[in-house]
Design an enzyme around this catalytic site. Sequence first.
Site, PDB file in Angstrom:
ATOM      1  N   ASP A   1       2.198  14.939 -34.879  1.00  0.00           N
ATOM      2  CA  ASP A   1       1.482  13.928 -34.097  1.00  0.00           C
ATOM      3  C   ASP A   1       1.488  14.336 -32.629  1.00  0.00           C
ATOM      4  O   ASP A   1       2.259  15.207 -32.222  1.00  0.00           O
ATOM      5  CB  ASP A   1       2.144  12.546 -34.280  1.00  0.00           C
ATOM      6  CG  ASP A   1       1.113  11.423 -34.227  1.00  0.00           C
ATOM      7  OD1 ASP A   1      -0.011  11.657 -33.752  1.00  0.00           O
ATOM      8  OD2 ASP A   1       1.439  10.301 -34.650  1.00  0.00           O
TER       9      ASP A   1
ATOM     10  N   GLU B   1       0.841  -1.205   0.000  1.00  0.00           N
ATOM     11  CA  GLU B   1       0.000   0.000   0.000  1.00  0.00           C
ATOM     12  C   GLU B   1       0.871   1.248   0.000  1.00  0.00           C
ATOM     13  O   GLU B   1       1.944   1.277   0.616  1.00  0.00           O
ATOM     14  CB  GLU B   1      -0.919  -0.008   1.237  1.00  0.00           C
ATOM     15  CG  GLU B   1      -1.978  -1.082   1.155  1.00  0.00           C
ATOM     16  CD  GLU B   1      -2.850  -1.148   2.398  1.00  0.00           C
ATOM     17  OE1 GLU B   1      -2.674  -0.313   3.310  1.00  0.00           O
ATOM     18  OE2 GLU B   1      -3.710  -2.046   2.464  1.00  0.00           O
TER      19      GLU B   1
ATOM     20  N   LYS C   1      -4.960   5.689 -41.584  1.00  0.00           N
ATOM     21  CA  LYS C   1      -4.274   4.601 -40.865  1.00  0.00           C
ATOM     22  C   LYS C   1      -5.299   3.536 -40.508  1.00  0.00           C
ATOM     23  O   LYS C   1      -6.346   3.834 -39.934  1.00  0.00           O
ATOM     24  CB  LYS C   1      -3.621   5.163 -39.595  1.00  0.00           C
ATOM     25  CG  LYS C   1      -2.871   4.149 -38.785  1.00  0.00           C
ATOM     26  CD  LYS C   1      -1.884   4.821 -37.830  1.00  0.00           C
ATOM     27  CE  LYS C   1      -2.440   4.971 -36.444  1.00  0.00           C
ATOM     28  NZ  LYS C   1      -1.474   5.579 -35.522  1.00  0.00           N
TER      29      LYS C   1
ATOM     30  N   ARG D   1      -5.820  -0.158 -38.537  1.00  0.00           N
ATOM     31  CA  ARG D   1      -5.242  -1.196 -37.675  1.00  0.00           C
ATOM     32  C   ARG D   1      -5.782  -2.554 -38.086  1.00  0.00           C
ATOM     33  O   ARG D   1      -6.991  -2.745 -38.149  1.00  0.00           O
ATOM     34  CB  ARG D   1      -5.587  -0.939 -36.205  1.00  0.00           C
ATOM     35  CG  ARG D   1      -4.816   0.204 -35.620  1.00  0.00           C
ATOM     36  CD  ARG D   1      -4.969   0.346 -34.124  1.00  0.00           C
ATOM     37  NE  ARG D   1      -4.381   1.611 -33.699  1.00  0.00           N
ATOM     38  CZ  ARG D   1      -3.092   1.785 -33.460  1.00  0.00           C
ATOM     39  NH1 ARG D   1      -2.260   0.774 -33.580  1.00  0.00           N
ATOM     40  NH2 ARG D   1      -2.628   2.968 -33.080  1.00  0.00           N
TER      41      ARG D   1
ATOM     42  N   GLN E   1      -7.595   5.154 -25.524  1.00  0.00           N
ATOM     43  CA  GLN E   1      -8.815   4.323 -25.359  1.00  0.00           C
ATOM     44  C   GLN E   1      -9.946   5.270 -24.966  1.00  0.00           C
ATOM     45  O   GLN E   1     -10.331   5.375 -23.798  1.00  0.00           O
ATOM     46  CB  GLN E   1      -8.581   3.247 -24.289  1.00  0.00           C
ATOM     47  CG  GLN E   1      -9.727   2.259 -24.157  1.00  0.00           C
ATOM     48  CD  GLN E   1      -9.716   1.159 -25.223  1.00  0.00           C
ATOM     49  OE1 GLN E   1      -8.668   0.660 -25.583  1.00  0.00           O
ATOM     50  NE2 GLN E   1     -10.886   0.787 -25.725  1.00  0.00           N
TER      51      GLN E   1
HETATM   52  C1  R5P Z   1      -2.243   7.345 -32.550  1.00  0.00           C
HETATM   53  O1  R5P Z   1      -3.308   7.482 -33.026  1.00  0.00           O
HETATM   54  C2  R5P Z   1      -1.325   8.454 -32.072  1.00  0.00           C
HETATM   55  O2  R5P Z   1      -1.695   9.708 -32.511  1.00  0.00           O
HETATM   56  C3  R5P Z   1       0.097   8.149 -32.467  1.00  0.00           C
HETATM   57  O3  R5P Z   1       0.228   8.216 -33.860  1.00  0.00           O
HETATM   58  C4  R5P Z   1       0.476   6.786 -31.996  1.00  0.00           C
HETATM   59  O4  R5P Z   1       0.017   6.560 -30.702  1.00  0.00           O
HETATM   60  C5  R5P Z   1       1.958   6.608 -32.036  1.00  0.00           C
HETATM   61  O5  R5P Z   1       2.237   5.312 -31.571  1.00  0.00           O
HETATM   62  P1  R5P Z   1       3.388   4.480 -32.228  1.00  0.00           P
HETATM   63  O6  R5P Z   1       4.621   5.345 -32.208  1.00  0.00           O
HETATM   64  O7  R5P Z   1       3.514   3.263 -31.360  1.00  0.00           O
HETATM   65  O8  R5P Z   1       2.958   4.132 -33.608  1.00  0.00           O
END
Ligand code: R5P
Length: 274
Positions: free
Chosen positions: A199, A31, A175, A177, A86
């Site tokens: 970014d 703790e 992008k 996934r 998230q």
């Molecule tokens: C994702 O949507 C964020 O804006 C970044 O592009 C991402 O989290 C970068 O993560 P990584 O360097 O692992 O691709």
Amino acid sequence: MKAIKYLCTNSVQHLKLPSIKIEKSVFPEGELYLRIKENIKGKPVTIITNITPTNILEVLFLVDAVKHAGGKLNKIIIPFLSYARQDKLYHPGEAVSGAVVCSLLRQLHVPITVYDIHSEKLRKYLSFEHRSILPLLVKQLPKWQYVVVSPDLGGAKRAGKIAKLLHAPLLVMKKTRTKKGITIAFSGNVTNKSVLIVDDMISTGTTLLKAVALLRKHGAKEIYCIATHGLFVGNAKQKLKQSGIKKIIVSNTLPVKATKQIRVVRIEQILKKG
Ligand code: R5P
């Protein structure tokens, strides 16, 4: 007007900011114990802390400790907030961790400032002042005529602001996934152009590397990147070194060591302004 005292957690100990002294220890059971070791009665206090993957309890305890010590907690400044990716349910059965973290912070009833949060959709769970360090990072770039690139749709608004600032065209990549990883695509002309990728964060570097490979394939002349949060997980720095990106400019919301390729802009003075 009494001077503001800063209370910084370990997560921002790399920042050169004076902090109220705290005692922190862990009981044998695991703790966490926290105690403010200064007299802060009646004094205005600002907590500066990143939200890391594991320190949310520490932040909640600190807020409680400030109250019990009679400090006037006026604000929590969060340079980097983890879990913000998230921001909704993407797959059935998931935890919406960004919402959980923001809801915990909301119940503190303290004004909160967050720097370059990944998703402003989280405003649904927490009202916060949102600030960006990207305009400061842009100033470190050579003054070329750029094509500004967002590596995904989610970052289009962010990159769009920088494109506007530079009076530059904006190109938004798509992008996707998949189970095998991410794929990136775009349409537009970058042949012989200087490109600036914008970014919020660089984590494993995968997004950036994929974007760069595609841009080079399409004839981009030179590629720069600005991102507020430099996590550089694992061997990201090494991989990026070999990518041919001319310069990557990040801030020190997180502890990052500069390299020949990576420039780190310090943000302490900005944080002190509140
Ligand atoms: C994702 O949507 C964020 O804006 C970044 O592009 C991402 O989290 C970068 O993560 P990584 O360097 O692992 O691709």
